[in-house]
Design a protein around this motif. Structure first.
Motif, PDB file in Angstrom:
ATOM      1  N   ARG A   1      26.833  36.069  36.231  1.00  0.00           N
ATOM      2  CA  ARG A   1      26.343  36.532  35.323  1.00  0.00           C
ATOM      3  C   ARG A   1      25.151  37.282  35.465  1.00  0.00           C
ATOM      4  O   ARG A   1      24.983  37.136  34.112  1.00  0.00           O
ATOM      5  CB  ARG A   1      27.244  37.880  34.366  1.00  0.00           C
ATOM      6  N   LEU A   2      24.878  36.560  36.468  1.00  0.00           N
ATOM      7  CA  LEU A   2      23.601  36.757  36.679  1.00  0.00           C
ATOM      8  C   LEU A   2      22.434  37.721  35.822  1.00  0.00           C
ATOM      9  O   LEU A   2      22.643  38.705  36.344  1.00  0.00           O
ATOM     10  CB  LEU A   2      22.391  36.169  37.212  1.00  0.00           C
ATOM     11  N   GLY A   3      21.785  38.176  34.739  1.00  0.00           N
ATOM     12  CA  GLY A   3      20.335  39.112  34.088  1.00  0.00           C
ATOM     13  C   GLY A   3      21.042  40.295  33.379  1.00  0.00           C
ATOM     14  O   GLY A   3      20.605  40.639  33.617  1.00  0.00           O
ATOM     15  N   VAL A   4      22.752  39.944  33.826  1.00  0.00           N
ATOM     16  CA  VAL A   4      22.733  41.081  31.810  1.00  0.00           C
ATOM     17  C   VAL A   4      23.586  40.062  30.981  1.00  0.00           C
ATOM     18  O   VAL A   4      22.775  40.072  30.484  1.00  0.00           O
ATOM     19  CB  VAL A   4      24.783  41.367  33.417  1.00  0.00           C
ATOM     20  N   ASP A   5      24.508  40.993  30.206  1.00  0.00           N
ATOM     21  CA  ASP A   5      24.860  40.273  28.316  1.00  0.00           C
ATOM     22  C   ASP A   5      26.594  39.932  28.258  1.00  0.00           C
ATOM     23  O   ASP A   5      26.741  39.823  30.033  1.00  0.00           O
ATOM     24  CB  ASP A   5      24.602  41.204  28.018  1.00  0.00           C
ATOM     25  N   ASN A   6      26.542  39.503  27.510  1.00  0.00           N
ATOM     26  CA  ASN A   6      28.000  38.741  27.042  1.00  0.00           C
ATOM     27  C   ASN A   6      28.869  39.980  26.958  1.00  0.00           C
ATOM     28  O   ASN A   6      28.802  40.042  26.189  1.00  0.00           O
ATOM     29  CB  ASN A   6      28.157  38.307  25.582  1.00  0.00           C
ATOM     30  N   VAL A   7      29.136  40.555  28.064  1.00  0.00           N
ATOM     31  CA  VAL A   7      30.123  41.757  27.938  1.00  0.00           C
ATOM     32  C   VAL A   7      31.538  41.106  27.475  1.00  0.00           C
ATOM     33  O   VAL A   7      32.750  42.021  26.449  1.00  0.00           O
ATOM     34  CB  VAL A   7      30.540  41.910  29.323  1.00  0.00           C
ATOM     35  N   TRP A   8      32.076  39.493  27.350  1.00  0.00           N
ATOM     36  CA  TRP A   8      33.037  38.929  26.796  1.00  0.00           C
ATOM     37  C   TRP A   8      33.350  38.918  25.186  1.00  0.00           C
ATOM     38  O   TRP A   8      34.596  38.579  24.391  1.00  0.00           O
ATOM     39  CB  TRP A   8      33.192  37.603  27.757  1.00  0.00           C
ATOM     40  N   ASP A   9      32.281  39.893  25.157  1.00  0.00           N
ATOM     41  CA  ASP A   9      32.124  39.641  23.013  1.00  0.00           C
ATOM     42  C   ASP A   9      31.668  40.897  22.789  1.00  0.00           C
ATOM     43  O   ASP A   9      30.917  41.538  22.229  1.00  0.00           O
ATOM     44  CB  ASP A   9      30.649  39.235  22.915  1.00  0.00           C
ATOM     45  N   PRO A  10      33.341  41.467  22.759  1.00  0.00           N
ATOM     46  CA  PRO A  10      32.864  42.702  22.382  1.00  0.00           C
ATOM     47  C   PRO A  10      32.570  43.497  20.739  1.00  0.00           C
ATOM     48  O   PRO A  10      32.154  44.459  20.787  1.00  0.00           O
ATOM     49  CB  PRO A  10      34.916  43.926  22.385  1.00  0.00           C
ATOM     50  N   LEU A  11      32.658  42.908  19.867  1.00  0.00           N
ATOM     51  CA  LEU A  11      32.040  42.818  18.730  1.00  0.00           C
ATOM     52  C   LEU A  11      30.951  42.647  18.012  1.00  0.00           C
ATOM     53  O   LEU A  11      29.590  42.983  17.099  1.00  0.00           O
ATOM     54  CB  LEU A  11      33.225  41.864  18.068  1.00  0.00           C
ATOM     55  N   GLY A  12      30.352  41.870  18.803  1.00  0.00           N
ATOM     56  CA  GLY A  12      29.522  40.836  19.200  1.00  0.00           C
ATOM     57  C   GLY A  12      27.333  42.021  19.816  1.00  0.00           C
ATOM     58  O   GLY A  12      27.989  42.826  20.577  1.00  0.00           O
ATOM     59  N   PRO A  13      26.512  41.647  19.302  1.00  0.00           N
ATOM     60  CA  PRO A  13      25.310  42.641  19.835  1.00  0.00           C
ATOM     61  C   PRO A  13      25.049  42.356  21.079  1.00  0.00           C
ATOM     62  O   PRO A  13      25.224  41.117  21.378  1.00  0.00           O
ATOM     63  CB  PRO A  13      24.261  42.190  19.367  1.00  0.00           C
ATOM     64  N   ARG A  14      24.830  43.092  22.018  1.00  0.00           N
ATOM     65  CA  ARG A  14      24.481  42.678  24.028  1.00  0.00           C
ATOM     66  C   ARG A  14      22.926  41.169  23.441  1.00  0.00           C
ATOM     67  O   ARG A  14      22.239  41.453  22.910  1.00  0.00           O
ATOM     68  CB  ARG A  14      24.011  43.481  23.875  1.00  0.00           C
ATOM     69  N   LYS A  15      23.669  40.212  24.182  1.00  0.00           N
ATOM     70  CA  LYS A  15      22.950  39.427  24.372  1.00  0.00           C
ATOM     71  C   LYS A  15      22.562  38.929  25.738  1.00  0.00           C
ATOM     72  O   LYS A  15      23.375  39.159  26.720  1.00  0.00           O
ATOM     73  CB  LYS A  15      22.969  37.926  23.764  1.00  0.00           C
ATOM     74  N   SER A  16      21.386  39.301  26.176  1.00  0.00           N
ATOM     75  CA  SER A  16      20.664  38.874  27.553  1.00  0.00           C
ATOM     76  C   SER A  16      21.463  37.405  28.177  1.00  0.00           C
ATOM     77  O   SER A  16      20.418  36.611  27.416  1.00  0.00           O
ATOM     78  CB  SER A  16      18.870  39.737  28.046  1.00  0.00           C
ATOM     79  N   LEU A  17      21.685  37.688  28.871  1.00  0.00           N
ATOM     80  CA  LEU A  17      21.645  36.287  30.279  1.00  0.00           C
ATOM     81  C   LEU A  17      20.854  35.806  30.953  1.00  0.00           C
ATOM     82  O   LEU A  17      20.209  36.566  32.051  1.00  0.00           O
ATOM     83  CB  LEU A  17      22.976  36.805  30.764  1.00  0.00           C
ATOM     84  N   LEU A  18      20.458  34.603  31.205  1.00  0.00           N
ATOM     85  CA  LEU A  18      19.461  34.437  32.175  1.00  0.00           C
ATOM     86  C   LEU A  18      19.859  34.724  33.638  1.00  0.00           C
ATOM     87  O   LEU A  18      20.343  34.873  34.317  1.00  0.00           O
ATOM     88  CB  LEU A  18      19.016  32.711  32.604  1.00  0.00           C
ATOM     89  N   THR A  19      18.420  35.145  34.500  1.00  0.00           N
ATOM     90  CA  THR A  19      18.151  35.459  35.580  1.00  0.00           C
ATOM     91  C   THR A  19      18.093  34.233  36.827  1.00  0.00           C
ATOM     92  O   THR A  19      18.759  33.113  35.865  1.00  0.00           O
ATOM     93  CB  THR A  19      16.584  36.271  36.299  1.00  0.00           C
ATOM     94  N   ALA A  20      18.452  34.273  37.558  1.00  0.00           N
ATOM     95  CA  ALA A  20      18.895  32.547  38.848  1.00  0.00           C
ATOM     96  C   ALA A  20      17.083  32.022  38.770  1.00  0.00           C
ATOM     97  O   ALA A  20      16.108  31.565  38.640  1.00  0.00           O
ATOM     98  CB  ALA A  20      18.177  33.705  40.130  1.00  0.00           C
ATOM     99  N   GLU A  21      15.268  33.494  38.139  1.00  0.00           N
ATOM    100  CA  GLU A  21      14.703  32.954  37.700  1.00  0.00           C
ATOM    101  C   GLU A  21      14.515  31.573  36.317  1.00  0.00           C
ATOM    102  O   GLU A  21      13.769  30.643  36.557  1.00  0.00           O
ATOM    103  CB  GLU A  21      13.226  33.690  37.976  1.00  0.00           C
ATOM    104  N   GLY A  22      15.208  32.348  35.369  1.00  0.00           N
ATOM    105  CA  GLY A  22      15.486  31.633  34.412  1.00  0.00           C
ATOM    106  C   GLY A  22      16.100  30.496  34.377  1.00  0.00           C
ATOM    107  O   GLY A  22      16.096  29.721  33.811  1.00  0.00           O
ATOM    108  N   ILE A  23      17.101  30.476  35.186  1.00  0.00           N
ATOM    109  CA  ILE A  23      17.961  29.194  35.534  1.00  0.00           C
ATOM    110  C   ILE A  23      16.875  28.324  35.837  1.00  0.00           C
ATOM    111  O   ILE A  23      16.481  26.902  35.835  1.00  0.00           O
ATOM    112  CB  ILE A  23      19.384  29.339  35.890  1.00  0.00           C
TER     113      ILE A  23
END
Length: 258
Positions: free
Chosen positions: A117-139
């Motif tokens: 799930r590089l560079g997308v968001d926390n789709v598994w948390d339906p109630l929470g705000p969208r939080k971006s996930l690190l890209t490959a470069e970020g990791i």
């Protein structure tokens, strides 16, 4: 008498000894927020709160380190004064908010990422705000900063409900993808949602992980089902002390059952 008070009194009455499993703290996201509705799962702490918690650890003679570093130190008899710091999911705010504070206070940590799930968001948390996930470069930037990168699986799935082929993809496939990203096979795994059973624990061991983190693994507790303490925005000095003592009591009870 409140349950937390009873826990504290019980721990205080027990002679100090090294516990079977070291104390490991569980964080997720580090971001500014003011409304509790913005954090329905209780997974976010503000930078100010994280810094206060790191300072509290220092006041207790503790320094936060990655789980890999912690376990190696414990195996060598040098674990006193160390506590594990983990951050689940691999949010972008780890790089921008948490890492500067860890460096400021001479801490390291383990960041469990989702290479599917590089560079997308926390789709598994339906109630929470969208939080971006690190890209490959970020990791890669996190790894280059001296922090441990561990696997959280590919897609943040409940592995206890996964078919055997999916389980292998989540464990072995994510491990190989992280090696491609960082050049190093990850030593640690973290069970999504904290869900685990004997099949999943054995699969993590067989996949080559040196350790795996859970939340409350019960009778499965061990190197591939390490218990962790959830840390929230509400955890000031008093609550952190209670949680530290509770961990000690739980480990003593596990030792009695062995």
């Amino acid at each position: 008498m409140p349950a937390d008070t009873r826990t504290a009194q019980a721990a205080a009455a027990v002679p100090a000894r090294r516990t079977a499993s070291p104390w490991v703290l569980m964080y997720h996201s580090v971001a500014e927020f003011t409304d509790p509705a913005e954090d329905p799962y209780g997974i976010t702490v503000t930078p100010g709160t994280l810094e206060a918690q790191l300072l509290w650890l220092r006041s207790r003679g503790l320094r936060g380190v990655s789980v890999g570093e912690l376990l190696r130190a414990c195996a060598a008899g040098r674990g006193a004064g160390l506590v594990g710091l983990t951050f689940d999911d691999g949010y972008t705010d780890y790089l921008t908010r948490a890492l500067p504070l860890l460096r400021r206070h001479d801490c390291t940590s383990t960041l469990f990422v989702l290479p599917g799930r590089l560079g997308v968001d926390n789709v598994w948390d339906p109630l929470g705000p969208r939080k971006s996930l690190l890209t490959a470069e970020g990791i890669r930037a996190v790894a280059a900063a001296g922090q441990e990168i561990g696997s959280h699986g590919l897609l943040h799935q409940d592995l206890t409900a996964a078919a055997d082929d999916i389980l292998q993809q989540e464990l072995r496939g994510s491990r190989e993808l992280i090696r491609e990203l960082t050049g190093t096979l990850p030593e640690g795994f973290c069970y999504p949602y904290g869900h685990l059973d004997e099949r999943v624990v054995e699969a993590a061991r067989a996949a080559g992980y040196g350790y795996a983190c859970a939340i409350d693994p019960g009778r499965l507790a061990g190197p591939h089902a390490l218990p962790r303490t959830h840390v929230s925005q509400a955890d000031g000095p008093g609550r952190l002390r209670i949680k530290q003592l509770r961990h000690r009591v739980q480990e003593l009870r596990r030792a009695v059952r062995r």
